[in-house]
Design an enzyme around this catalytic site. Structure first.
Site, PDB file in Angstrom:
ATOM      1  N   ALA A 233       0.811  -1.227   0.000  1.00 59.55           N
ATOM      2  CA  ALA A 233       0.000   0.000   0.000  1.00 59.55           C
ATOM      3  C   ALA A 233       0.840   1.270   0.000  1.00 59.55           C
ATOM      4  CB  ALA A 233      -0.934   0.000   1.199  1.00 59.55           C
ATOM      5  N   ALA A 234       2.089   1.174  -0.438  1.00 65.65           N
ATOM      6  CA  ALA A 234       2.956   2.353  -0.407  1.00 65.65           C
ATOM      7  C   ALA A 234       2.407   3.477  -1.269  1.00 65.65           C
ATOM      8  CB  ALA A 234       4.364   1.976  -0.861  1.00 65.65           C
ATOM      9  N   GLY A 235       1.919   3.147  -2.465  1.00 63.42           N
ATOM     10  CA  GLY A 235       1.392   4.171  -3.356  1.00 63.42           C
ATOM     11  C   GLY A 235       0.134   4.819  -2.802  1.00 63.42           C
ATOM     12  N   ASP A 236      -0.741   4.034  -2.186  1.00 61.23           N
ATOM     13  CA  ASP A 236      -1.955   4.589  -1.588  1.00 61.23           C
ATOM     14  C   ASP A 236      -1.630   5.453  -0.382  1.00 61.23           C
ATOM     15  OD1 ASP A 236      -3.562   3.275  -3.457  1.00 61.23           O
ATOM     16  OD2 ASP A 236      -3.659   1.467  -2.236  1.00 61.23           O
TER      17      ASP A 236
END
Length: 305
Positions: A233-236
């Site tokens: 979930a790094a991008g979120d």
């Protein structure tokens, strides 16, 4: 207020040394069920980063739907516009390798029942969109909203002109930017994106992020040296934190630093929503890693072909 119009999935996460090849069986070392979906992830990331957040979407009438709503509520997200529809909730089957790389299969479930009618209930300072809902609903939401529309173009699909016309800021990772523009050099892809939307951020994983706008601004913030264990979930997390910073009136430079710090913290923890840092943690990380002059690098004009 930030409104998130997006998907909510229950993530079924298996942790393995390496993902299996086609037809192969491998032994896993751990399994978890975690609240996820790009919409729910961005809503929780925004709330934990200090935003006033409302979530619009749908969950199923099953136990996963109940749990997804409870997790969003506990995270401080307003779920009064989150519908419960008959049938299963969305799920994502995720395989996470040692070192943090992942592969994901998404089954939409209730997310596939979100319609243009749901897009009529949107207001706030910023709207966060992704592409795990039916495209007609996403387009309707973008066109109806009167504040800043931020789009994470994932999963990558053709972007209708009527959607791009309504987007104020496009936020892909480097692979999504390449798929949209056909350009593999991130700086070149950024310039191509600015022909489509007024502002764009391209995230570069461990190498940080770059930003551009049609007014000529070009910014680069380096990545932070951390040991990633799960990048799910790094991008979120980045998208949620960046949007919070922008709605608070921070400059693009400050928003990039804030979001990069948030993403760096998230990849050091397992899971999607479970990995997202609080505002206090983000602020502390941003101060710890800030360059002495308080600024990232800049370039003055578009890169030459």
């Amino acid at each position: 207020m930030i409104t998130v119009f997006g998907s909510a999935n229950m993530d079924l996460v298996a942790y393995v040394e390496r993902a299996p090849d086609l037809g192969e069986t491998v032994a896993g070392r751990e399994f978890r069920t975690i609240c996820g979906g790009k919409g729910a992830n961005q809503a929780i990331a925004s709330a934990r980063a200090g935003g006033d957040v409302r979530f619009v979407g749908a969950v199923g009438s099953d136990g996963f739907g109940t749990e997804l709503r409870e997790v969003l509520d506990r995270s401080g997200v307003d779920t009064r516009a989150l519908r419960t529809v008959e049938g299963p909730s969305g799920i994502a089957h995720i395989v996470v390798e040692d070192g943090g790389a992942n592969s994901i299969i998404v089954v939409p479930g209730a997310n596939g029942k979100v319609t243009e009618a749901d897009a009529e209930r949107l207001d706030g300072d910023a709207l966060l969109l992704q592409l795990e809902l039916p495209m007609p609903a996403v387009v309707a939401a973008a066109r109806a909203f009167r504040g800043l529309v931020v789009l994470t173009p994932a999963p990558v699909v053709p972007l209708p002109p009527e959607l791009l016309d309504a987007v104020g800021l496009l936020l892909p990772n480097e692979h999504e930017a390449a798929a949209i523009t056909g350009l593999t050099v991130p700086e070149e892809a950024l310039e191509a994106l600015l022909a489509l939307v007024p502002e764009a951020v391209v995230t570069l994983g461990a190498d940080g992020a770059i930003y551009g706008s049609r007014d000529g601004s070009r910014l680069r913030v380096p990545g932070r040296p951390v040991e990633a264990i799960d990048t799910t979930a790094a991008g979120d997390t980045f998208a949620g934190a960046f949007t919070v910073a922008r709605t608070e009136g921070r400059t693009p430079q400050e928003a990039l630093e804030f979001a990069t710090a948030a993403a760096a913290l998230s990849v050091q923890r397992p899971g999607a929503s479970t990995s997202m840092p609080t505002r206090e943690e983000i602020e502390a990380e941003a101060r710890r890693g800030r360059p002495k002059d308080g600024r990232g690098s800049r370039w003055e004009s578009a890169p030459k072909n």
